[in-house]
Design an enzyme around this catalytic site. Structure first.
Site, mmCIF file in Angstrom:
data_model
loop_
_atom_site.group_PDB
_atom_site.id
_atom_site.type_symbol
_atom_site.label_atom_id
_atom_site.label_comp_id
_atom_site.label_asym_id
_atom_site.label_seq_id
_atom_site.Cartn_x
_atom_site.Cartn_y
_atom_site.Cartn_z
ATOM 1 N N GLU A 143 2.973 -7.132 8.711
ATOM 2 C CA GLU A 143 3.204 -5.684 8.696
ATOM 3 C C GLU A 143 3.986 -5.231 7.463
ATOM 4 O O GLU A 143 4.011 -4.061 7.118
ATOM 5 C CB GLU A 143 3.964 -5.250 9.957
ATOM 6 C CG GLU A 143 3.147 -5.344 11.230
ATOM 7 C CD GLU A 143 1.829 -4.581 11.162
ATOM 8 O OE1 GLU A 143 1.861 -3.356 10.941
ATOM 9 O OE2 GLU A 143 0.777 -5.222 11.311
ATOM 10 N N ARG A 198 -3.984 -8.619 -20.410
ATOM 11 C CA ARG A 198 -4.948 -8.159 -21.421
ATOM 12 C C ARG A 198 -4.280 -7.321 -22.500
ATOM 13 O O ARG A 198 -4.817 -7.153 -23.587
ATOM 14 C CB ARG A 198 -6.046 -7.307 -20.771
ATOM 15 C CG ARG A 198 -6.833 -8.006 -19.719
ATOM 16 C CD ARG A 198 -7.918 -7.140 -19.123
ATOM 17 N NE ARG A 198 -9.040 -7.012 -20.047
ATOM 18 C CZ ARG A 198 -9.224 -6.048 -20.909
ATOM 19 N NH1 ARG A 198 -8.375 -5.048 -20.965
ATOM 20 N NH2 ARG A 198 -10.245 -6.034 -21.720
ATOM 21 N N PRO A 206 0.817 -1.216 0.000
ATOM 22 C CA PRO A 206 0.000 0.000 0.000
ATOM 23 C C PRO A 206 0.852 1.268 0.000
ATOM 24 O O PRO A 206 0.350 2.357 -0.274
ATOM 25 C CB PRO A 206 -0.841 -0.115 1.278
ATOM 26 C CG PRO A 206 -0.203 -1.170 2.095
ATOM 27 C CD PRO A 206 0.635 -2.022 1.202
ATOM 28 N N ASP A 224 -11.780 0.276 -24.286
ATOM 29 C CA ASP A 224 -12.061 0.159 -22.857
ATOM 30 C C ASP A 224 -11.830 1.468 -22.118
ATOM 31 O O ASP A 224 -11.093 2.317 -22.579
ATOM 32 C CB ASP A 224 -11.096 -0.856 -22.214
ATOM 33 C CG ASP A 224 -11.572 -2.265 -22.397
ATOM 34 O OD1 ASP A 224 -12.758 -2.442 -22.666
ATOM 35 O OD2 ASP A 224 -10.738 -3.176 -22.263
HETATM 36 N N1 ADE Z 1 -0.917 -4.925 0.112
HETATM 37 C C1 ADE Z 1 -1.844 -4.553 1.011
HETATM 38 N N2 ADE Z 1 -2.630 -3.578 0.530
HETATM 39 C C2 ADE Z 1 -2.195 -3.332 -0.745
HETATM 40 C C3 ADE Z 1 -2.583 -2.424 -1.769
HETATM 41 N N3 ADE Z 1 -3.594 -1.575 -1.624
HETATM 42 N N4 ADE Z 1 -1.890 -2.458 -2.932
HETATM 43 C C4 ADE Z 1 -0.851 -3.290 -3.102
HETATM 44 N N5 ADE Z 1 -0.434 -4.158 -2.166
HETATM 45 C C5 ADE Z 1 -1.087 -4.182 -0.993
#
Ligand code: ADE
Length: 248
Positions: A116, A154, A89, A169
């Site tokens: 984590e 794709r 994330p 698309d």
């Molecule tokens: N791992 C946990 N959340 C994630 C996300 N939003 N994008 C990529 N990997 C992740």
């Protein structure tokens, strides 16, 4: 196109890639995905992949050694990937442009974290890219890896039957897609827009371009900054933007 995925849940990755266009492309050998079980690269009896964080704090951190060993095995057995993508994330946002860049490479590895996070030295030594699929936290990188593999596959020639449909698309031109209808022309009291049944191909094309642009303006105006627009489309935007109330 080759993908190598490093994960503690290889079955989860495989299960997500057996159906639809990507499943068929795998059967035909156009797309080659191998999910590597991170625990196969541990050396202890309990196949442990995580440990407590240095400096204290909650949760566990994924150990570096199994990732290093997995990457070395991938390079020895399948060749050196042109990109090594860490799913997290904290990464840069994954976009259609990134998907196109990866599709041009031919071989990428995807590293999935749990807990984590992954020991930072894995990123330092191996990752060429750190990618997030959106501003929310999932419980691991497996679903994001599937998202990346699907979006990239794709774009590989021969994966989606109709190359034009890939082009049309959402995001193909940097705009959202227009609405689509099929038969019957009237259903549940709802009619298909007249222009689509008119047989006037020029008018239909124009209506679709207008709808795509209108939707993008209403829902994702941020995309208009980088979208590839022609003069007529810029004209429509000027019309709609200057105090003309939305039609819906
Ligand atoms: N791992 C946990 N959340 C994630 C996300 N939003 N994008 C990529 N990997 C992740």
């Amino acid at each position: 196109m080759k993908f190598d995925v490093v994960t503690i849940f290889p079955e989860m990755v495989d299960a997500g890639l057996t159906e639809g266009v990507v499943g068929r492309a795998r059967e035909r050998g156009v797309v080659d995905v191998v999910a590597h079980d991170l625990r196969d690269y541990t050396t202890d009896r309990h196949r442990v992949v995580d440990d407590v964080p240095f400096g204290g704090g909650p949760g566990m951190v994924m150990k570096p050694e199994p990732f290093f060993a997995a990457m070395e095995a991938i390079i020895a057995g399948r060749g050196r990937p042109q990109a090594v993508v860490l799913l997290s994330p904290a990464g840069r946002r994954f976009t259609q442009a990134e998907a196109a860049r990866f599709a041009a490479l031919g071989h990428i590895a995807l590293l999935c974290g749990r807990y984590e996070g992954i020991d930072e030295r894995v990123r330092e030594r191996w990752a060429t890219d750190e990618v997030s699929i959106g501003d929310y936290v999932l419980s691991g990188g497996e679903l994001p890896a599937l998202v990346v593999i699907d979006a990239v596959s794709r774009l590989v020639p021969g994966v989606v039957g109709d190359e034009q449909s890939v082009e049309a698309d959402s995001f193909g031109r940097g705009l959202l897609d227009c609405p689509h209808y099929t038969r019957p022309a009237e259903y549940a009291g709802l009619r298909v827009p007249e222009v689509l049944t008119s047989g006037h191909h020029g008018e239909i094309r124009r209506w679709r371009r207008q709808q795509a642009l209108r939707r993008t303006l209403d829902r994702r105006p941020d995309l208009l900054v980088t979208a590839a627009l022609d003069g007529e489309e810029r004209g429509w935007l000027r019309e709609w933007d200057i105090g003309v109330p939305p039609t819906e």
